[in-house]
Write a protein that holds these residues in place. Structure first.
Motif, PDB file in Angstrom:
ATOM      1  N   TYR A 173     -37.751 -35.151 -23.318  1.00  0.00           N
ATOM      2  CA  TYR A 173     -37.116 -36.240 -24.529  1.00  0.00           C
ATOM      3  C   TYR A 173     -35.792 -36.825 -23.570  1.00  0.00           C
ATOM      4  O   TYR A 173     -35.112 -35.975 -23.796  1.00  0.00           O
ATOM      5  N   ALA A 178     -32.276 -27.207 -28.875  1.00  0.00           N
ATOM      6  CA  ALA A 178     -30.832 -27.557 -28.539  1.00  0.00           C
ATOM      7  C   ALA A 178     -29.807 -26.856 -28.897  1.00  0.00           C
ATOM      8  O   ALA A 178     -29.936 -25.971 -29.892  1.00  0.00           O
ATOM      9  N   PRO A 224     -32.490 -38.771 -23.012  1.00  0.00           N
ATOM     10  CA  PRO A 224     -31.361 -38.918 -23.915  1.00  0.00           C
ATOM     11  C   PRO A 224     -31.424 -40.349 -24.221  1.00  0.00           C
ATOM     12  O   PRO A 224     -31.600 -41.314 -23.192  1.00  0.00           O
ATOM     13  N   LYS A 281     -36.172 -30.858 -33.749  1.00  0.00           N
ATOM     14  CA  LYS A 281     -35.081 -30.625 -34.731  1.00  0.00           C
ATOM     15  C   LYS A 281     -34.799 -29.489 -35.241  1.00  0.00           C
ATOM     16  O   LYS A 281     -34.475 -29.635 -36.510  1.00  0.00           O
ATOM     17  N   GLU A 310     -29.450 -29.497 -24.581  1.00  0.00           N
ATOM     18  CA  GLU A 310     -30.206 -30.263 -25.788  1.00  0.00           C
ATOM     19  C   GLU A 310     -31.704 -30.023 -25.722  1.00  0.00           C
ATOM     20  O   GLU A 310     -32.365 -30.828 -26.682  1.00  0.00           O
ATOM     21  N   TYR A 326     -31.186 -30.843 -33.881  1.00  0.00           N
ATOM     22  CA  TYR A 326     -30.941 -32.013 -32.805  1.00  0.00           C
ATOM     23  C   TYR A 326     -31.787 -31.885 -31.635  1.00  0.00           C
ATOM     24  O   TYR A 326     -32.100 -30.728 -31.353  1.00  0.00           O
ATOM     25  N   SER A 327     -32.541 -32.785 -31.323  1.00  0.00           N
ATOM     26  CA  SER A 327     -33.282 -32.878 -30.058  1.00  0.00           C
ATOM     27  C   SER A 327     -34.490 -31.714 -30.110  1.00  0.00           C
ATOM     28  O   SER A 327     -34.998 -31.610 -31.122  1.00  0.00           O
ATOM     29  N   ARG A 351     -34.317 -30.487 -23.917  1.00  0.00           N
ATOM     30  CA  ARG A 351     -34.840 -31.742 -23.754  1.00  0.00           C
ATOM     31  C   ARG A 351     -36.202 -31.632 -22.662  1.00  0.00           C
ATOM     32  O   ARG A 351     -36.795 -32.599 -22.554  1.00  0.00           O
ATOM     33  N   GLN A 408     -41.888 -33.817 -28.820  1.00  0.00           N
ATOM     34  CA  GLN A 408     -40.451 -34.195 -28.738  1.00  0.00           C
ATOM     35  C   GLN A 408     -39.710 -34.302 -30.130  1.00  0.00           C
ATOM     36  O   GLN A 408     -40.331 -34.761 -31.012  1.00  0.00           O
ATOM     37  N   GLU A 409     -38.209 -34.127 -29.870  1.00  0.00           N
ATOM     38  CA  GLU A 409     -37.367 -34.206 -31.227  1.00  0.00           C
ATOM     39  C   GLU A 409     -37.983 -33.426 -32.340  1.00  0.00           C
ATOM     40  O   GLU A 409     -38.066 -33.837 -33.422  1.00  0.00           O
TER      41      GLU A 409
END
Length: 251
Positions: free
Chosen positions: A105, A57, A107, A37, A88, A62-63, A90, A34-35
């Motif tokens: 992931y 995302a 928010p 980026k 995003e 981001y994310s 996620r 996750q994340e």
């Protein structure tokens, strides 16, 4: 079967530290991130023996999520199929003959809880999504769910009751999800164990002082309870502000 989940807080950054060492050392059947980026094409990972699944995302840097799997999935879904929640990167869902694997992931409600209302909309949509999957076959959900469920799941619970990640609304949403038929696998094995966390702020020497939160999880359909072998939180592994969490099960 061994599964790992890790919020890497920027894959390109952690690649310069210890990511590949940890990846090979843990040798998981499924390695969920996750994340991340990053956007498509910003990194090329050579992972022989693994199929790579990425969700990016719309917003750059981001994310983002990823799953690296030794076995190719029957089907792959990115997001929940709800446009509002799918911007995003996620959520990734992999389907296998006997289960669904979902990495998530969630928010963050952010400072002053300015995104709490959206977060609760997300929670309800995710609950519905997971329960629809569970009607078909068992579900394994992993990821940074951005909530410490109980007081035992963070060091300083008294001072965080109105902060993102420990509001009563977020905790209740987590409880509702469990009540629909899911198991918090770490608490399944270690119901009263204290002082084990998966995230520490970069401020105030939080990791050195173990002032952390347990916000990274493996949740499984209750029908898999008899197949669970162990759940681990790798507090010894650095590189991110989160550490990897692990699930071992007999499938």
């Amino acid at each position: 079967m061994k599964l790992i989940s890790w919020n890497v807080n920027g894959l390109r950054a952690i690649m310069k530290k210890n990511f590949m060492e940890v990846f090979h050392e843990l040798d998981a059947d499924f390695f969920c991130l996750q994340e991340t980026k990053l956007q498509e094409g910003q990194i090329a990972l050579d992972l022989p023996g693994y199929h790579q699944y990425w969700n990016y995302a719309v917003k750059k840097g981001y994310s983002g999520t990823a799953i690296f799997a030794k076995e190719e999935a029957l089907t792959v879904s990115y997001g929940m199929g709800i446009d509002e929640h799918d911007q995003e990167g996620r959520l990734i869902t992999l389907e296998y003959p006997n289960f669904f694997l979902v990495t998530c992931y969630t928010p963050n409600s952010q400072s002053e809880l300015k995104r709490l209302a959206y977060r609760l909309e997300w929670e309800k949509a995710l609950e519905n999504y997971l329960n629809e999957l569970d009607k078909q076959k068992p579900v394994i959900l992993c990821g940074d769910l951005n909530v410490a469920h109980e007081k035992i799941d963070l060091k300083n619970w008294k001072t965080n009751q109105k902060n993102a990640g420990f509001t009563i609304e977020e905790r209740n949403a987590f409880s509702y999800l469990l009540d629909t038929g899911f198991t918090d696998t770490f608490r399944h094995f270690y119901p009263t164990k204290e002082g084990i966390y998966s995230w520490w702020s970069y401020r105030f020497n939080a990791r050195k002082n173990n002032a952390g939160w347990r916000i990274d999880y493996f949740l499984t359909s209750r029908s898999l309870d008899s197949d669970l072998i162990d759940a681990k939180i790798h507090t010894e592994i650095f590189g991110s502000d989160h550490c990897p969490v692990e699930l071992d099960l007999n499938m």
